[in-house]
Design a protein around this motif. Structure first.
Motif, PDB file in Angstrom:
ATOM      1  N   ASN A  28      16.455   3.705  -1.417  1.00 39.00           N
ATOM      2  CA  ASN A  28      15.883   4.849  -0.696  1.00 39.00           C
ATOM      3  C   ASN A  28      14.598   5.381  -1.332  1.00 39.00           C
ATOM      4  N   ARG A  29      13.911   4.544  -2.108  1.00 36.87           N
ATOM      5  CA  ARG A  29      12.617   4.899  -2.666  1.00 36.87           C
ATOM      6  C   ARG A  29      11.570   3.942  -2.096  1.00 36.87           C
ATOM      7  N   LEU A  30      10.363   4.458  -1.863  1.00 34.26           N
ATOM      8  CA  LEU A  30       9.272   3.630  -1.369  1.00 34.26           C
ATOM      9  C   LEU A  30       8.224   3.478  -2.456  1.00 34.26           C
ATOM     10  N   PHE A  31       7.896   2.241  -2.797  1.00 38.34           N
ATOM     11  CA  PHE A  31       6.866   1.953  -3.787  1.00 38.34           C
ATOM     12  C   PHE A  31       5.737   1.183  -3.102  1.00 38.34           C
ATOM     13  N   LEU A  32       4.508   1.690  -3.225  1.00 34.55           N
ATOM     14  CA  LEU A  32       3.337   0.986  -2.700  1.00 34.55           C
ATOM     15  C   LEU A  32       2.784   0.094  -3.795  1.00 34.55           C
ATOM     16  N   ILE A  33       2.654  -1.193  -3.483  1.00 36.77           N
ATOM     17  CA  ILE A  33       2.170  -2.164  -4.467  1.00 36.77           C
ATOM     18  C   ILE A  33       0.817  -2.678  -4.007  1.00 36.77           C
ATOM     19  N   ASP A  34      -0.206  -2.387  -4.780  1.00 33.75           N
ATOM     20  CA  ASP A  34      -1.606  -2.662  -4.461  1.00 33.75           C
ATOM     21  C   ASP A  34      -2.023  -1.901  -3.201  1.00 33.75           C
ATOM     22  N   CYS A  35      -3.324  -1.719  -3.068  1.00 33.34           N
ATOM     23  CA  CYS A  35      -3.828  -0.837  -2.011  1.00 33.34           C
ATOM     24  C   CYS A  35      -5.199  -1.325  -1.576  1.00 33.34           C
ATOM     25  N   GLY A  36      -5.226  -2.514  -0.980  1.00 34.94           N
ATOM     26  CA  GLY A  36      -6.480  -3.063  -0.491  1.00 34.94           C
ATOM     27  C   GLY A  36      -7.060  -2.234   0.638  1.00 34.94           C
ATOM     28  N   GLU A  37      -8.306  -2.510   0.979  1.00 36.66           N
ATOM     29  CA  GLU A  37      -8.991  -1.794   2.049  1.00 36.66           C
ATOM     30  C   GLU A  37      -8.175  -1.843   3.343  1.00 36.66           C
ATOM     31  N   GLY A  38      -8.026  -0.684   3.994  1.00 32.05           N
ATOM     32  CA  GLY A  38      -7.285  -0.621   5.243  1.00 32.05           C
ATOM     33  C   GLY A  38      -5.805  -0.351   5.097  1.00 32.05           C
ATOM     34  N   THR A  39      -5.349  -0.081   3.877  1.00 34.76           N
ATOM     35  CA  THR A  39      -3.924   0.119   3.654  1.00 34.76           C
ATOM     36  C   THR A  39      -3.362   1.271   4.479  1.00 34.76           C
ATOM     37  N   GLN A  40      -4.107   2.393   4.546  1.00 32.44           N
ATOM     38  CA  GLN A  40      -3.540   3.537   5.254  1.00 32.44           C
ATOM     39  C   GLN A  40      -3.391   3.253   6.752  1.00 32.44           C
ATOM     40  N   VAL A  41      -4.282   2.460   7.321  1.00 28.56           N
ATOM     41  CA  VAL A  41      -4.141   2.074   8.726  1.00 28.56           C
ATOM     42  C   VAL A  41      -2.890   1.215   8.908  1.00 28.56           C
ATOM     43  N   GLN A  42      -2.675   0.291   7.977  1.00 28.57           N
ATOM     44  CA  GLN A  42      -1.502  -0.575   8.048  1.00 28.57           C
ATOM     45  C   GLN A  42      -0.202   0.227   7.860  1.00 28.57           C
ATOM     46  N   LEU A  43      -0.244   1.249   7.022  1.00 30.04           N
ATOM     47  CA  LEU A  43       0.926   2.110   6.865  1.00 30.04           C
ATOM     48  C   LEU A  43       1.283   2.772   8.191  1.00 30.04           C
ATOM     49  N   ARG A  44       0.266   3.244   8.903  1.00 32.64           N
ATOM     50  CA  ARG A  44       0.504   3.888  10.199  1.00 32.64           C
ATOM     51  C   ARG A  44       1.043   2.875  11.212  1.00 32.64           C
ATOM     52  N   LYS A  45       0.454   1.706  11.250  1.00 33.82           N
ATOM     53  CA  LYS A  45       0.887   0.697  12.221  1.00 33.82           C
ATOM     54  C   LYS A  45       2.340   0.288  11.991  1.00 33.82           C
ATOM     55  N   ASN A  46       2.759   0.326  10.733  1.00 33.68           N
ATOM     56  CA  ASN A  46       4.126  -0.060  10.398  1.00 33.68           C
ATOM     57  C   ASN A  46       5.074   1.132  10.322  1.00 33.68           C
ATOM     58  N   LYS A  47       4.564   2.306  10.748  1.00 30.85           N
ATOM     59  CA  LYS A  47       5.388   3.526  10.837  1.00 30.85           C
ATOM     60  C   LYS A  47       6.055   3.882   9.507  1.00 30.85           C
ATOM     61  N   ILE A  48       5.292   3.758   8.421  1.00 28.10           N
ATOM     62  CA  ILE A  48       5.778   4.132   7.095  1.00 28.10           C
ATOM     63  C   ILE A  48       5.265   5.537   6.773  1.00 28.10           C
ATOM     64  N   LYS A  49       6.165   6.447   6.463  1.00 26.21           N
ATOM     65  CA  LYS A  49       5.800   7.839   6.224  1.00 26.21           C
ATOM     66  C   LYS A  49       5.030   7.995   4.912  1.00 26.21           C
ATOM     67  N   PHE A  50       3.825   8.551   5.013  1.00 28.99           N
ATOM     68  CA  PHE A  50       3.000   8.748   3.828  1.00 28.99           C
ATOM     69  C   PHE A  50       3.716   9.606   2.778  1.00 28.99           C
ATOM     70  N   SER A  51       4.452  10.604   3.245  1.00 29.65           N
ATOM     71  CA  SER A  51       5.060  11.576   2.328  1.00 29.65           C
ATOM     72  C   SER A  51       6.133  10.957   1.445  1.00 29.65           C
ATOM     73  N   LYS A  52       6.634   9.783   1.823  1.00 28.11           N
ATOM     74  CA  LYS A  52       7.688   9.147   1.036  1.00 28.11           C
ATOM     75  C   LYS A  52       7.127   8.284  -0.098  1.00 28.11           C
ATOM     76  N   ILE A  53       5.808   8.115  -0.129  1.00 28.15           N
ATOM     77  CA  ILE A  53       5.186   7.308  -1.186  1.00 28.15           C
ATOM     78  C   ILE A  53       4.772   8.232  -2.332  1.00 28.15           C
ATOM     79  N   ASN A  54       5.463   8.117  -3.437  1.00 29.18           N
ATOM     80  CA  ASN A  54       5.169   8.947  -4.607  1.00 29.18           C
ATOM     81  C   ASN A  54       4.708   8.130  -5.810  1.00 29.18           C
TER      82      ASN A  54
END
Length: 301
Positions: A28-54
């Motif tokens: 139940n934890r979300l870990f973002l691994i690497d953050c290439g250009e366009g990551t935030q757009v891809q997060l939205r497309k995959n319906k991943i909640k920004f607030s859960k990434i700490n």
């Protein structure tokens, strides 16, 4: 444990491919691994909640692995984020991001914490009650780490029928789940194995990108449930892989075979090839259990 590939191609973003970034969901934890250009757009497309990434883990300071970071931090601010954000990456990541924030007068309204890495030996860099993360030193043109994510062993599960049969009071339940034997009032010893079930075996995920062929990682990733390993080139470009300090599909498969991992996921493909299926074909000549990463693909590990 679930892995969502946001991007898995080398070098530059294109209309249909994205540079490296992925989200690992574990306990139940979300870990973002690497953050290439366009990551935030891809997060939205995959319906991943920004607030859960700490926690964000950056492998190295080549642009295709972190150029999306400043944009993501800025968006977090615009969304009035409150949670602290922890960034783990090579020494220099703090200077780069703070310079961008200072010159754009865009200081975030949440706690931004940098954990800079420079140790060339494997070390634990994150730990909580459920998950442990350690570095996997890699061999690339700049200081680079992979990351090993390991579940911790859970407490044992109560056998409710057995506990009730022996009329054991609830106040002893936690001790039983912690593995302790129980004495009844008449002095009879009840072994813990009679009162509990074994917990699920903890799983592990190893992320290795970018690197040349590197057997020094074998003791760290040995027996991992899943290994994501870069495969930038096919064997026909072995000389180019060596020159740029990347790996071929066969080299990635050889690491998987020698480390005796259960599953290999290939990624970080050069876009010079017409089909990524060629990477799987080559890797399977060495290691049988091979999957191909691709943008917006999710793996239930």
């Amino acid at each position: 444990m679930k892995l969502t590939i946001l991007g898995c191609y080398a070098a530059t973003p294109r209309t249909l491919t994205n540079p490296t970034s992925q989200v690992l969901e574990i306990k139940n934890r979300l870990f973002l691994i690497d953050c290439g250009e366009g990551t935030q757009v891809q997060l939205r497309k995959n319906k991943i909640k920004f607030s859960k990434i700490n926690q964000i883990f950056i492998s190295h300071l080549h642009g295709d692995h972190f150029f999306g970071l400043i944009g993501l931090i800025s968006t977090f601010s615009l969304l009035n984020r409150n949670n602290d954000l922890h960034i783990y990456g090579p020494k220099g990541i703090k200077e780069i991001i703070k310079l961008q924030l200072r010159l754009s007068n865009s200081w975030p309204n949440f706690g931004l914490h940098f954990h800079e890495l420079e140790n060339k030996e494997s070390e634990v860099i994150y730990e909580d009650d459920k998950v442990l993360v350690k570095t996997i030193p890699l061999k690339h043109r700049v200081y680079t780490n992979g990351f090993l994510f390991q579940e911790k062993v859970e407490e044992r599960k109560l056998n409710i029928a057995a506990v009730q049969e022996y009329e054991i009071e609830r106040c002893y339940y936690q001790n039983i789940k912690n593995g302790k034997d129980i004495y009844l009032e008449d002095g009879t010893l009840i072994p813990n194995e009679e009162l509990t079930f074994d917990p699920e075996k903890p799983k592990s995920y190893a992320f290795c990108s970018d690197t040349s062929y590197n057997e020094t990682m074998l003791p760290i990733i040995e027996n991992a449930d899943v290994l994501y390993h870069e495969a930038t080139f096919l064997q026909s470009e072995e000389n180019l892989a060596s020159k740029t300090m990347h790996s071929t599909a066969i080299e990635a498969a050889t690491i998987a075979q020698k480390a005796q991992v259960k599953q290999l996921i290939l990624g970080h493909y050069s876009t010079r090839y017409d089909s990524i299926d060629l990477f799987k074909q080559e890797a399977e000549t060495v290691f049988s259990n091979v999957l191909l990463a691709d943008d917006e693909l999710t793996f239930d590990l």
